[in-house]
Enzyme design. Structure first.
Site, PDB file in Angstrom:
ATOM      1  N   ARG A  87       0.650  -1.337  -0.461  1.00 51.79           N
ATOM      2  CA  ARG A  87      -0.381  -0.335   0.163  1.00 51.79           C
ATOM      3  C   ARG A  87       0.909   1.217   0.295  1.00 51.79           C
ATOM      4  O   ARG A  87       1.925   1.431   0.646  1.00 51.79           O
ATOM      5  CB  ARG A  87      -1.158  -0.111   1.328  1.00 51.79           C
ATOM      6  N   VAL A 158       1.902   8.022  -4.978  1.00 52.74           N
ATOM      7  CA  VAL A 158       2.821   7.466  -6.395  1.00 52.74           C
ATOM      8  C   VAL A 158       2.792   6.247  -6.084  1.00 52.74           C
ATOM      9  O   VAL A 158       2.928   6.253  -7.394  1.00 52.74           O
ATOM     10  CB  VAL A 158       3.436   8.853  -6.522  1.00 52.74           C
ATOM     11  N   GLY A 159       2.956   5.312  -5.151  1.00 54.03           N
ATOM     12  CA  GLY A 159       3.064   3.703  -5.447  1.00 54.03           C
ATOM     13  C   GLY A 159       2.427   3.214  -6.802  1.00 54.03           C
ATOM     14  O   GLY A 159       1.993   2.956  -7.602  1.00 54.03           O
ATOM     15  N   HIS A 161      -0.407   4.979  -8.090  1.00 56.71           N
ATOM     16  CA  HIS A 161      -0.918   5.995  -9.028  1.00 56.71           C
ATOM     17  C   HIS A 161      -0.405   6.225 -10.448  1.00 56.71           C
ATOM     18  O   HIS A 161      -0.931   5.495 -10.909  1.00 56.71           O
ATOM     19  CB  HIS A 161      -1.364   7.025  -8.301  1.00 56.71           C
ATOM     20  N   ILE A 218       7.678  -0.722  -5.931  1.00 53.87           N
ATOM     21  CA  ILE A 218       8.214   0.178  -6.667  1.00 53.87           C
ATOM     22  C   ILE A 218       8.552   0.998  -5.268  1.00 53.87           C
ATOM     23  O   ILE A 218       7.882   1.318  -4.405  1.00 53.87           O
ATOM     24  CB  ILE A 218       7.441   1.254  -6.669  1.00 53.87           C
ATOM     25  N   TYR A 452     -10.403   1.400 -16.981  1.00 57.95           N
ATOM     26  CA  TYR A 452      -8.893   2.105 -16.477  1.00 57.95           C
ATOM     27  C   TYR A 452      -8.295   1.754 -15.055  1.00 57.95           C
ATOM     28  O   TYR A 452      -9.217   1.721 -14.274  1.00 57.95           O
ATOM     29  CB  TYR A 452      -9.560   3.820 -16.558  1.00 57.95           C
ATOM     30  N   TYR A 455      -8.857   2.660 -12.100  1.00 56.47           N
ATOM     31  CA  TYR A 455     -10.248   2.652 -11.682  1.00 56.47           C
ATOM     32  C   TYR A 455     -10.655   1.091 -11.931  1.00 56.47           C
ATOM     33  O   TYR A 455     -11.787   0.529 -11.624  1.00 56.47           O
ATOM     34  CB  TYR A 455     -11.105   3.490 -12.552  1.00 56.47           C
TER      35      TYR A 455
END
Ligand code: FDA
Length: 514
Positions: A87, A158-159, A161, A218, A452, A455
């Site tokens: 997360r 940002v991980g 996204h 990441i 997407y 989403y």
């Protein structure tokens, strides 16, 4: 249970004894007996639909403060047969970053969130636990004519996204966040730290849009910053059905993807109280960012979308960083420091779905949406239309795993929120959004019907509970990635053949079965 409790104990022992940094790792491990366990778990749950007593909880939470903690968590999980969930910001629509049907360890990157901006070279290294709001803030702190084309909601991690693409108000000018990533650091299934050079171009391709949770963890991204003018213009013009909203939305479909790439106009559709007592109506809000000043925007609008009747007094000039606060809904004059907050503005349970539109929807089709919007379950519903075109159409479908490029005129997001706590209420609202989605089928992309990945929507298909199969995953995979899905499966087969990084919609390796 005895076996799982035993595994769990061995796993904890492995973490504390096996890690080179054992003196510090014990400070970042939380089990249910720890008094902070619940608050650490709750903090980044962005959809309360997955925060009920019945929601399965992690056996252990690790909040790494050093990369060695991630390596230890991966190595010990593999050795002791535990699954992990990763997360960053916790915005996954289906809670995949913190929920699992099998016993699992939650690796929460909230404390790995440094952002270091190199304004001279227009780049930045951003750790996965940073929010996109923190990224914008740190960029603006150094230089007000640099920006980044990431998401509109500022609390996004940002991980996840960037892993799924990531779009915002500058997508027509600069593409997605993932289109502007130039390097990354990833911890792979063997616990190795890889960068772009050592991971190779295939894996580097896969992590920029292939969705989080499939290829490794990441640790950080290196992003390319983009130029923004010192003054930009924003406006929001709202019209309801009595003010010609149907014709305006209909016309917008022909205009929005063809506008100059400096101009982004999205449409937010909601159901609101009408001025006629007791009646409801649909409101279409045309919500825009123009990368320039009012004086240039007005003639441009007069030429391309005169029907909207945009007036000088509708427009506000701001710096780009202030436009970020505007789009997030903060009041004018709010301090930029709100960008450093991680708490969401809306805290209600929700369900969302997405679609891509390639041909304008006729007025009759739009009226069918309004009809569904007038149902009781839709009082807190929202439909967002995001225009494509510009840079989005220039990037090849196979350049990144995100395939919805040329030919797409706009994306639709449907969201329904509810306040009631009972399960029956959530069922009613979810059934409403599913009915709306089936109504939309004739008007949106087909074969596959696109969606997407950021989403996340488990209605479009999931991996099986036991072994994952390529054939089953292809059903939802083609919707998110079109023909890029096969390349993602290929990369997964090479980098994680035993399918350690998995969840209900992770990319399967071929080895997991046909
Ligand atoms: P989260 O931590 O839940 O992770 C999402 C997925 O990525 C999970 O599968 C997770 O395991 C995986 N993951 C997370 N960190 C990882 C890491 N470091 N390495 C590998 N895998 C990792 N999107 C958009 O493009 N533009 C927008 O404006 C918005 N706006 C928006 C508003 C709100 C309120 C919500 C709830 C969501 C959005 N989104 C969005 C969608 C958003 O981009 C999507 O939910 C992202 O996956 C969120 O990333 P987080 O890190 O916050 O989520």
């Amino acid at each position: 249970w005895a076996t799982s409790a035993h595994t769990h104990e061995n796993f904890l022992q492995c973490l504390t004894l096996g890690s080179g940094n054992s003196s510090t790792i014990s400070e970042v491990i939380y089990t249910p007996s720890n008094s902070s366990y619940s608050s650490v778990l709750q903090f980044s749950i962005q959809n309360p639909r997955f925060s009920t007593p019945a929601t399965p909880k992690p056996l252990v939470i690790v909040t790494p403060s050093h990369v060695s903690h991630i390596q230890a968590a991966i190595n010990c999980s593999r050795t002791h047969g535990m699954q992990v969930r990763v997360r960053s910001g916790g915005h996954d629509y289906e809670g995949l970053s913190y929920v699992s049907d099998v016993p699992f360890v939650l690796i929460d990157l909230i404390d790995l969130r440094s952002v270091s901006v190199d304004a001279k070279n227009s780049t930045a290294w951003v750790q996965s636990g940073a929010t996109i709001g923190e990224v914008y803030y740190r960029i603006a702190e150094k230089n007000r004519t640099l920006g980044f084309p990431g998401g509109i909601a500022t609390t996004l991690g940002v991980g996840g996204h960037f892993s799924g693409g990531g779009y915002g108000t500058m997508l027509r000018k600069y593409g997605l966040a993932a289109d502007n990533i130039i390097d990354a650091q990833l911890v792979d299934v063997k616990g190795r730290i890889l960068d772009r050079g050592s991971m190779g171009e295939d894996l580097f391709w896969a992590i920029r849009g292939g969705g989080g949770g499939s290829f490794g963890i990441i640790l950080a991204w290196k992003i390319k910053l983009v130029h923004v003018p010192s003054t930009v213009t924003v406006f929001t013009v709202s019209r309801n059905l009595e003010q010609n909203a149907t014709k305006l939305v209909h016309r917008w479909q022909y205009v929005a993807a063809k506008l100059h790439e400096d101009l982004f106009i999205r449409v937010n559709l909601t159901s609101v109280n009408s001025s006629q007592e007791g009646k409801r109506t649909i409101q279409a809000s045309f919500n825009s960012l123009y990368l320039g000043r009012i004086d240039k925007l007005l003639p441009m609008m007069q030429q391309s979308f005169p029907e909207l009747g945009l007036m000088r007094e509708d427009c506000i000039e701001k710096s780009w960083i202030e436009s970020i606060l505007y789009f997030e809904g903060f009041p004018s004059g709010e301090s930029l420091n709100v960008l450093l907050k991680r708490t969401l503005l809306i805290g209600a349970p929700f369900k969302a779905k997405s679609d891509y539109v390639q041909e304008p929807i006729p007025e009759l089709g739009l009226e069918g949406i309004w009809k569904r919007f007038s149902e009781k379950e839709a009082e807190s519903a929202l439909i967002l239309l995001t225009p494509y075109g510009g840079r989005m159409s220039e990037i090849a479908e196979s350049a990144t795993p995100f395939p919805h490029r040329a030919g797409t005129i706009y994306k639709i997001q449907y969201v329904v929120y509810w306040e009631e706590e009972e399960t029956a209420a959530s069922k009613r609202h979810i059934s409403w959004i599913r009915r709306l989605y089936s109504y939309m089928a004739p008007y949106v992309s087909k074969s596959p019907r696109g969606a997407y990945v950021n989403y996340r929507d488990l209605d479009i298909g999931t991996n099986g509970k036991g072994n994952t199969s390529y054939r089953r995953a292809r059903i939802w995979g083609n919707k998110y990635f079109k023909s890029n899905f096969d390349r993602l499966v290929h990369v997964k087969t090479v980098v994680d053949p035993a399918n350690f990084f998995k969840n209900k919609q992770s990319i399967p390796p071929f080895s997991s079965g046909w």
